[in-house]
Design a protein around this motif. Structure first.
Motif, mmCIF file in Angstrom:
data_model
loop_
_atom_site.group_PDB
_atom_site.id
_atom_site.type_symbol
_atom_site.label_atom_id
_atom_site.label_comp_id
_atom_site.label_asym_id
_atom_site.label_seq_id
_atom_site.Cartn_x
_atom_site.Cartn_y
_atom_site.Cartn_z
ATOM 1 N N HIS A 29 0.824 -1.205 0.000
ATOM 2 C CA HIS A 29 0.000 0.000 0.000
ATOM 3 C C HIS A 29 0.860 1.256 0.000
ATOM 4 O O HIS A 29 1.999 1.265 0.446
ATOM 5 N N SER A 30 0.296 2.312 -0.559
ATOM 6 C CA SER A 30 0.980 3.601 -0.657
ATOM 7 C C SER A 30 0.001 4.698 -0.286
ATOM 8 O O SER A 30 -1.219 4.507 -0.315
ATOM 9 N N VAL A 31 0.546 5.856 0.064
ATOM 10 C CA VAL A 31 -0.280 6.964 0.553
ATOM 11 C C VAL A 31 -0.092 8.171 -0.363
ATOM 12 O O VAL A 31 1.037 8.522 -0.709
ATOM 13 N N TRP A 32 -1.213 8.798 -0.724
ATOM 14 C CA TRP A 32 -1.212 9.903 -1.668
ATOM 15 C C TRP A 32 -2.077 11.037 -1.135
ATOM 16 O O TRP A 32 -2.913 10.833 -0.253
ATOM 17 N N VAL A 33 -1.876 12.233 -1.668
ATOM 18 C CA VAL A 33 -2.714 13.366 -1.298
ATOM 19 C C VAL A 33 -3.243 14.041 -2.559
ATOM 20 O O VAL A 33 -2.548 14.129 -3.569
ATOM 21 N N THR A 34 -4.496 14.488 -2.477
ATOM 22 C CA THR A 34 -5.091 15.217 -3.594
ATOM 23 C C THR A 34 -4.646 16.671 -3.547
ATOM 24 O O THR A 34 -4.018 17.122 -2.590
ATOM 25 N N ARG A 35 -4.985 17.414 -4.585
ATOM 26 C CA ARG A 35 -4.647 18.834 -4.633
ATOM 27 C C ARG A 35 -5.273 19.581 -3.459
ATOM 28 O O ARG A 35 -4.720 20.560 -2.955
ATOM 29 N N GLU A 36 -6.443 19.094 -2.988
ATOM 30 C CA GLU A 36 -7.131 19.731 -1.867
ATOM 31 C C GLU A 36 -6.626 19.261 -0.508
ATOM 32 O O GLU A 36 -7.069 19.751 0.528
ATOM 33 N N GLY A 37 -5.702 18.288 -0.512
ATOM 34 C CA GLY A 37 -5.111 17.823 0.742
ATOM 35 C C GLY A 37 -5.739 16.574 1.323
ATOM 36 O O GLY A 37 -5.364 16.144 2.415
ATOM 37 N N ALA A 38 -6.701 15.966 0.633
ATOM 38 C CA ALA A 38 -7.303 14.729 1.108
ATOM 39 C C ALA A 38 -6.304 13.584 0.977
ATOM 40 O O ALA A 38 -5.537 13.514 0.020
ATOM 41 N N VAL A 39 -6.310 12.676 1.951
ATOM 42 C CA VAL A 39 -5.370 11.557 1.978
ATOM 43 C C VAL A 39 -6.022 10.310 1.390
ATOM 44 O O VAL A 39 -7.122 9.925 1.778
ATOM 45 N N LEU A 40 -5.332 9.683 0.440
ATOM 46 C CA LEU A 40 -5.801 8.446 -0.182
ATOM 47 C C LEU A 40 -4.860 7.303 0.176
ATOM 48 O O LEU A 40 -3.642 7.486 0.222
ATOM 49 N N ILE A 41 -5.433 6.136 0.416
ATOM 50 C CA ILE A 41 -4.630 4.921 0.587
ATOM 51 C C ILE A 41 -4.862 4.047 -0.636
ATOM 52 O O ILE A 41 -5.998 3.725 -0.975
ATOM 53 N N VAL A 42 -3.790 3.665 -1.288
ATOM 54 C CA VAL A 42 -3.887 2.743 -2.416
ATOM 55 C C VAL A 42 -3.343 1.396 -1.960
ATOM 56 O O VAL A 42 -2.186 1.289 -1.560
#
Length: 279
Positions: free
Chosen positions: A179-192
């Protein structure tokens, strides 16, 4: 129309395809442009002009490999057009140290390159790394996201030198892998999350993971696009986000469905060169 790795993405690419069609069918310039546009699902070249960008930036991902067991070396190269130049996509050197881009270095404004030295199956491994890196760039562009910083405010994380930022403690869903962790332009955190599909009993794991999502307030979507880690060997991607973030996961899945999924180390669409060497 299914999207292929070789699907044209710009007007320049469409024009190049039209030149090939004109020569193959002995037709005029405008007719060949319409024919090329129709291959992409447009009714005419004028319709394609309203949708496709004029040009794109061709980015190369190269892996230089050396296999000591067979005394062979070579280079595996993937090229793919993106809306932004490589430097703008990565923004800073820090990004290259995360999400398995860390072993790659920008050797020129449009080339991401790494070296691989292993005892056996070096060429296959090189292709896998190249596909991983290119798929990560595709994900970043499609969802307009960036790798998470090493300290995600309000989220317990641990930093792995190879895999980048990972969540720690109870925020790790049961069965999570690669798994990896990402952020959107608005700052929301996503887990893939990208486990191998045959690792667990699917129904049992689905029930356990659904319970975890309910307990910690997450929602999840499993896109048609298979993801980044190793789809050629059976990994399947899902995306998780906390409900409070207000992210439309279904919309993200629809964007990912427009990405090509017909390439991996087994279905290699790139250029390969190899030769023997003497120690």
């Amino acid at each position: 129309m299914p999207v292929s790795f070789h699907t044209v993405r710009s007007l320049n690419g469409l024009k190049n395809r039209a030149e090939i069609l004109a020569a193959e069918h002995s037709i005029g310039h405008m007719k060949s442009l319409d024919m090329a546009a129709q291959e992409l699902g447009f009714s005419s070249y004028k319709k394609a002009q309203q949708v496709l960008p004029p040009k794109m930036f061709m980015i190369q991902v190269k892996v230089n490999w050396c296999e000591s067991q067979r005394n062979q070396r070579g280079v595996e190269t993937l090229s793919y057009p993106f809306l932004q130049p490589l430097g703008q996509m990565l923004e800073s050197a820090k990004v290259r140290r995360r999400q398995r881009l860390g072993r790659f270095v920008m050797t020129s404004p449009d080339v991401l390159e790494m070296k691989l030295d292993v005892e056996q199956e070096a060429q296959s491994e090189a292709r896998r790394f190249a596909c991983q890196a290119l798929r990560r760039l595709m994900l970043m562009e499609a969802l307009d996201i960036k790798p998470a910083p090493e300290k995600v405010i309000g989220w317990p994380t641990v930093v792995d030198h190879h895999d980048g930022v990972k969540f720690n403690g109870p925020l790790r869903m049961p069965g999570t892998d690669h798994h990896s962790v990402w952020v959107t332009r608005e700052g929301a955190v996503l887990i893939v999350d990208e486990p191998y599909a045959d690792r667990f009993d699917p129904l049992e794991m689905l029930e356990e993971q659904s319970g975890w999502c309910e307990q910690f307030g997450f929602e999840r979507v499993t896109p048609v696009w298979k993801g980044m880690h190793n789809p050629g060997a059976g990994t399947q991607m899902s995306i998780l986000v906390h409900k409070s973030a207000g992210v439309n996961l279904q919309q993200m899945a629809e964007k990912l469905a427009l990405l090509p999924d017909d390439f991996c180390q087994k279905d290699w669409p790139g250029i390969s060169t190899s030769s023997r060497y003497t120690k």
